[in-house]
Design an enzyme around this catalytic site. Structure first.
Site, PDB file in Angstrom:
ATOM      1  N   TYR A   1     -14.404   5.957   2.283  1.00 33.96           N
ATOM      2  CA  TYR A   1     -13.336   4.955   2.320  1.00 33.96           C
ATOM      3  C   TYR A   1     -12.598   4.931   0.980  1.00 33.96           C
ATOM      4  O   TYR A   1     -11.380   5.067   0.922  1.00 33.96           O
ATOM      5  CB  TYR A   1     -13.962   3.600   2.607  1.00 33.96           C
ATOM      6  CG  TYR A   1     -13.008   2.437   2.749  1.00 33.96           C
ATOM      7  CD1 TYR A   1     -12.123   2.348   3.826  1.00 33.96           C
ATOM      8  CD2 TYR A   1     -13.026   1.381   1.829  1.00 33.96           C
ATOM      9  CE1 TYR A   1     -11.282   1.250   3.968  1.00 33.96           C
ATOM     10  CE2 TYR A   1     -12.183   0.282   1.976  1.00 33.96           C
ATOM     11  CZ  TYR A   1     -11.322   0.218   3.044  1.00 33.96           C
ATOM     12  OH  TYR A   1     -10.492  -0.871   3.187  1.00 33.96           O
TER      13      TYR A   1
ATOM     14  N   VAL B   1      -3.200   8.151  14.452  1.00 38.89           N
ATOM     15  CA  VAL B   1      -2.188   8.536  13.451  1.00 38.89           C
ATOM     16  C   VAL B   1      -2.629   9.719  12.583  1.00 38.89           C
ATOM     17  O   VAL B   1      -1.825  10.232  11.799  1.00 38.89           O
ATOM     18  CB  VAL B   1      -1.761   7.352  12.549  1.00 38.89           C
ATOM     19  CG1 VAL B   1      -1.179   6.220  13.381  1.00 38.89           C
ATOM     20  CG2 VAL B   1      -2.904   6.858  11.681  1.00 38.89           C
TER      21      VAL B   1
END
Ligand code: NAD
Ligand code: UDP
Length: 324
Positions: free
Chosen positions: A147, A59
């Site tokens: 992250y 994606v």
């Protein structure tokens, strides 16, 4: 006509449970995943269904989905500290470029989009428990930053698409969640302890074990996400179980559950490992009328029952030796 939903990260732990839930609710589900940390075995039972289709796609690259979409759930991202340290650039890209692509797709399809954020946006929190209003204490260049900062950017771009383009957005801040289909060797504490117990290894506690977490069973999380998606609330909502426990206590519970005679050994605490974490779920209670129903005792038993009959090969399998 049934509603059509795109779920990214569909072959992962949470994505696969979300696919099951939305299929059960009568949705047409398009699952998307590039299998970097996921496993098709998690969704293979859905492949025969007409209400399910799967696209193997990264994606972070332009996303093309034919036909209408009513909803999008963006759950594609490495999620365990071991995973995102192994693949830091992909982690940054899927949180930033991947989210941008999905917001663009949502705008094009006039779909409502829900983004999986995390308690990691609070970093090593100085406010306890953590309410949504807390801005966090994140090291922008530490090992976890690939992250944490990707997720913070993800929230920022999602709010910008909401205010600037007027698309319907939802943001869930997920706290430590566990259950069947976690990858046994993803390094997160629950699969680590259960895997060690089943392999006859000592349980590894990082630091002195006084750090806390609060663990939510996956079915409770999925219910909270479903309610948030169907709500009209576009600001972040914490979903998690506030039943806080130290890692030392958690290890003792796993030893009792598994009956292992192995001992606990202590390793160095990873850099920037949060010392405490517990969600303030007041918003989820008032806005979504949601709170967790499954106790840790019950959830851990279901999870252990899932793992306990794994073969030796399954217990040894590590994604890293195969893929990275
Ligand atoms: P997981 O690793 O089991 O699942 C993630 C899935 O995303 C995998 O199937 C992986 O192959 C896929 N993926 C990763 N990058 C991709 C890309 N570029 N394109 C397509 N697919 C890609 O992890 P999970 O625990 O299911 O986490 C899912 C989401 O929930 C993540 O966004 C994570 O940050 C968030 N989250 C999870 C927890 C938790 O406790 N499980 C806590 C906070 C947030
Ligand atoms: N942890 C541990 N032993 C392990 C794996 C993790 O003591 O084998 C600790 C880790 O340092 C952290 C807590 O357990 O304090 C939760 O770790 P996890 O990776 O599951 O999630 P997160 O740190 O993202 O909450």
């Amino acid at each position: 006509m049934s509603k059509r939903i795109l779920i990214t990260g569909a072959a992962g732990f949470l994505g696969s449970h979300l696919c099951d839930r939305f299929i059960a609710e009568g949705f047409q589900v398009v699952g998307m995943d590039n299998l970097i940390t996921g496993d098709l075995n998690n969704i293979k039972h859905l492949f025969p269904l007409e209400s399910f289709e799967f696209q193997n796609h990264d994606v972070s690259n332009f996303i093309d989905v034919k036909g209408p979409l009513d909803y999008i759930l963006h759950f594609a991202s490495p999620a365990s500290p071991i995973d995102y340290l192994k693949i830091p650039i992909q982690t940054l890209k899927v949180g930033s470029l991947g989210t941008h692509n999905l917001l663009g797709l949502a705008k094009e399809k006039k779909a409502r989009v829900l983004i999986a954020s995390t308690s990691e946006v609070y970093g090593d929190p100085t406010v306890h428990p953590q309410p949504e209003e807390y801005w966090g204490n994140v090291n922008p260049i530490g090992p976890r930053s690939v992250y944490d900062e990707a997720k913070r950017f993800q929230e920022a771009i999602t709010m910008a698409y909401h205010t600037f383009h007027g698309i319907e957005t939802r943001i869930v801040r997920i706290f430590n969640t566990y259950g069947p289909r976690m990858r046994l060797n993803d390094g997160r504490v629950l699969p680590a302890f259960i895997g060690q117990a089943l392999r006859g290894e000592d349980l590894t506690i990082f630091g002195d074990g006084s750090q806390t977490r609060a663990f939510c069973y996956v079915d409770d999380l999925v219910e909270g996400i479903f309610r948030l998606l169907m709500s009209d609330y576009s600001y972040p909502v914490n979903i998690g179980n506030p039943d806080e426990i130290t890692i030392n206590e958690f290890a003792e519970e796993i030893i009792k559950l598994t009956g292992t005679s192995q001992k606990i050994i202590y390793h160095a605490l990873p850099q920037d490992d949060p010392k405490q974490r517990k969600p303030d779920i007041s918003k989820a209670k008032t806005i979504l009328n949601w709170e967790p129903k499954i106790s840790r005792e019950e959830g851990l038993k279901i999870t252990y029952d899932y793992f306990k009959n794994f073969t030796k090969e399954q217990l040894e399998e590590t994604k890293y030796s195969k893929e990275f």
